[in-house]
Design a protein around this motif. Sequence first.
Motif, short mmCIF file in Angstrom:
data_model
loop_
_atom_site.label_atom_id
_atom_site.label_comp_id
_atom_site.label_asym_id
_atom_site.label_seq_id
_atom_site.Cartn_x
_atom_site.Cartn_y
_atom_site.Cartn_z
N LEU A 109 -25.43 -23.40 15.77
CA LEU A 109 -25.43 -23.26 14.32
C LEU A 109 -24.34 -24.12 13.69
CD1 LEU A 109 -25.83 -19.43 14.41
CD2 LEU A 109 -27.60 -21.01 13.71
N GLU A 110 -24.23 -24.01 12.40
CA GLU A 110 -23.22 -24.77 11.67
C GLU A 110 -21.83 -24.48 12.23
OE1 GLU A 110 -24.08 -26.95 9.37
OE2 GLU A 110 -26.18 -26.37 9.58
N GLU B 289 -18.85 -25.78 10.88
CA GLU B 289 -17.83 -25.65 9.85
C GLU B 289 -18.41 -25.04 8.58
OE1 GLU B 289 -18.39 -29.99 7.71
OE2 GLU B 289 -16.43 -29.05 7.85
N GLY B 290 -17.55 -24.54 7.75
CA GLY B 290 -18.00 -23.94 6.50
C GLY B 290 -18.00 -22.43 6.56
N GLU B 291 -18.32 -21.84 5.41
CA GLU B 291 -18.25 -20.39 5.30
C GLU B 291 -19.67 -19.84 5.14
OE1 GLU B 291 -16.64 -17.18 2.05
OE2 GLU B 291 -16.16 -19.28 1.77
N PHE B 292 -20.01 -18.84 5.94
CA PHE B 292 -21.34 -18.26 5.85
C PHE B 292 -21.44 -17.36 4.63
CE2 PHE B 292 -21.91 -19.60 10.20
CZ PHE B 292 -23.28 -19.81 10.28
N LEU B 293 -22.40 -17.67 3.76
CA LEU B 293 -22.64 -16.83 2.59
C LEU B 293 -23.76 -15.85 2.91
CD1 LEU B 293 -22.61 -19.69 -0.05
CD2 LEU B 293 -20.74 -18.15 0.46
N LEU B 294 -24.63 -16.27 3.79
CA LEU B 294 -25.73 -15.42 4.21
C LEU B 294 -26.00 -15.74 5.67
CD1 LEU B 294 -28.04 -13.47 3.12
CD2 LEU B 294 -29.42 -15.51 2.94
N ARG B 295 -26.13 -14.71 6.45
CA ARG B 295 -26.37 -14.94 7.87
C ARG B 295 -27.44 -13.99 8.36
NH1 ARG B 295 -21.39 -16.04 11.64
NH2 ARG B 295 -22.42 -17.50 13.01
N GLU B 296 -28.61 -14.53 8.55
CA GLU B 296 -29.72 -13.70 9.02
C GLU B 296 -30.26 -14.17 10.35
OE1 GLU B 296 -31.53 -12.68 4.60
OE2 GLU B 296 -32.57 -14.09 5.89
N ARG B 297 -30.07 -15.44 10.63
CA ARG B 297 -30.59 -15.98 11.90
C ARG B 297 -29.66 -15.54 13.01
NH1 ARG B 297 -30.09 -21.67 11.54
NH2 ARG B 297 -31.75 -22.05 12.99
#
Lengths: 158, 125
Positions: B65-66, B68-76
């Motif tokens: 998965l990604e 870097e960055g901040e997860f705003l939504l995580r469903e996978r």
Amino acid sequence: MNGLTRWRRKTTEPTEWAADPFERLQREINRLFDFDRWGWDETTGIFDRTISPPMDIVEKPDSIVVTCDLPGVDKKDLDISISGNVLTIKGEKKEEKEEKETQYYRKESWSGSFQRTVSLPNTVDADKVEAVMKDGVLRLTMPKKEEAKRKQIPVSVK
Amino acid sequence: MADKESTKNIKERKERRMTIQPLSNIYEEKGDVIVKVEMPGVSKNNIDISIDGQNLIISGQRESLESEGEFLLRERRIADYYKVFTLDETVDRDKIDATMENGVLTLKLQLKESVKPKKIEVKSS
């Protein structure tokens, strides 16, 4: 006489549960084994949409990346639009079988149309959105507008 | 066909990354058995299909998965795919055809010639 009472889902009615202990056990086992299937919730409302592909949204310093699992969905059956800060992904997943009278032994996945709408945190530049479909995963890279980007202002120390 | 796996498989599996069972459809078409396994994020090169005795083992490694960055939504879910089917004797192991398209693996299983229904001609004496 009964007044207006809150509608309750029938399947979780305690009296019905207790009626047949074997059915209750069966139900609990079914639920246990179905735990990692998405879209198989017990929701039964007429307008409930159980078809909802799982999605990730990641905010990066200068862009927002949306990834969505869409196995078996063809690129041409997808319709992606952004209006304001609302992203809509619409599409159709066609049923794979060729013949009408196909005998299924097992069917776990869904087919049909789906729609997902999410509001995005920062205003994105709708003209520069890049959408890539690879191995059944849709990846949208949406660069942020210049004013929404985090800016670093150099301060010179005198 | 049913899901069944040996303890050896389970042991091996636990040593690897966390796995989830992919969704699958099985149906019959033109005398062949078609198995469709949904594995979004798995490319053709990251898939492994093997037959071990009666077991047909399918595993697929998902792209990470990604980072870097901040997860705003995580469903996978962060996991690889793993699924075991039991093949019975009627399936011809040498004629299994696999294709991968749009994150969906399609296996075409052919039945052995010997188990296909045969028409017996009645001769007139």
